[in-house]
Design an enzyme around this catalytic site. Structure first.
Site, PDB file in Angstrom:
ATOM      1  CB  SER A 157      29.128 -33.619  15.487  1.00 48.30           C
ATOM      2  OG  SER A 157      27.189 -33.445  16.142  1.00 48.30           O
ATOM      3  CE1 TYR A 183      29.812 -29.138  17.651  1.00 47.17           C
ATOM      4  CE2 TYR A 183      27.429 -30.028  17.435  1.00 47.17           C
ATOM      5  CZ  TYR A 183      29.463 -30.170  17.433  1.00 47.17           C
ATOM      6  OH  TYR A 183      29.535 -30.819  18.404  1.00 47.17           O
TER       7      TYR A 183
END
Length: 318
Positions: A157, A183
């Protein structure tokens, strides 16, 4: 500056048009919904023998039936249970796979932004799903991949931009937990995994590349509130998007599929891929969050992270 994401966006099926994957085997984790289903569907339609590795077997069976119905004469994908929050189930999955050869391992499953939780192995949940489990699964299946000069893909990501590596505290035992930093940290570690995995296994002909599917509206975002999205700059306060539209799941599947099959990537590992291309190293001339940070591909950090993580995995499953 022109928007590098403004060009026409291909789908996974576009990339596989004319490609014959008959006789090739693939595992796709997290393939009961979203981008995972789109990846698996495209591979099945190209003739691959695909296994959906999923936490919810009932949902996986539904996805497999839908893929088979859409794919005509092509085979229904197999469905196998795996829970990336549990290293024991990762080991059990690999044991059931046995000595079957494997061409493609797509580590697609992800977890984003949940409240702080720890797994039965003592891992912070986002690190478990996004990093530790793909690490272990990819290592356990190495002999199967080596039999076919296989490729491994790990879905990352752009959020890796917003974290710094903390080798001393991978599981948030020492510092405060911020769910989106966590994350990004897990995805930064995923990028570094691709670097070191490829270095270690180059002689066996097995490579791993990290890639981002881009912004796709899936249930990965189930822990993200609208206020979170505004604060992070993912959406404007009026609900519009700052950088064009969100991708569809089929469009988000394109880069992982390209990583899996592109001839020009043969023998190349440790890369970060974006929009079906090798991403540039981020510099101030690029917008925030685009390209890849040099720190997340640093070979020395990749080696150090591997050593720390390997010790944790062996300790927890001993």
């Amino acid at each position: 500056m022109s928007n590098p994401h403004s060009a026409a966006v291909p789908t996974a099926d576009d990339l596989l048009r004319g490609v014959d994957l008959a006789g090739r085997t693939a595992i796709v984790t997290g393939a009961s919904s979203g981008v995972g289903v789109a990846i698996a569907s495209a591979l099945v339609r190209a003739g691959a023998e695909v296994t959906l590795a999923v936490r919810d077997v009932a949902a996986g069976d539904q996805a497999a039936e839908a893929i088979a119905a859409q794919s005509g004469a092509h085979a229904r994908p197999a469905v196998e249970a795996i829970d990336l929050l549990s290293m024991a189930t990762v080991r059990a999955f690999a044991a059931r796979w046995g000595d079957r050869p494997l061409d493609l391992l797509i580590n697609n499953a992800g977890l984003m932004g949940p409240p702080l939780a720890r797994t039965e192995d003592g891992f912070e949940s986002q690190m478990a799903v996004n990093y530790f489990a793909p690490f272990l699964l990819s290592e356990l299946l190495l002999p199967n991949l080596a039999a076919r000069t296989g490729r491994v893909v790990i879905v990352s990501s752009g959020s890796h931009h917003f974290a710094k590596l903390r080798l001393d505290d991978l599981n948030y035992g020492q510092r405060d937990y911020e769910k989106f930093e966590a994350y990004g940290h897990a995805k930064l570690c995923a990028n570094l995994l691709a670097v070191e995995y490829s270095r270690r296994h180059a002689r066996q002909g097995v490579t791993m590349n990290a890639c981002t599917p881009g912004g796709v509206a899936t249930n990965l975002g189930r822990h993200v509130t609208f206020e979170d999205a505004v604060r992070l700059g993912w959406v404007n306060e009026d609900g519009t998007l700052p950088h064009g539209r969100m991708k569809t799941a089929d469009e988000g599947a394109a880069t992982p599929v390209w990583a899996a099959v592109a001839p020009e990537l043969a023998g190349q590992g440790g890369l970060y891929l974006e929009d079906c291309a090798i991403a540039p190293i981020w510099s101030p001339s690029l917008p925030s969050g685009w390209g890849v940070t040099a720190a997340s591909l640093d070979p020395d950090d990749a080696r150090r992270l591997w050593d720390v993580a390997e010790t944790l995995i062996l300790k927890e499953v001993a």
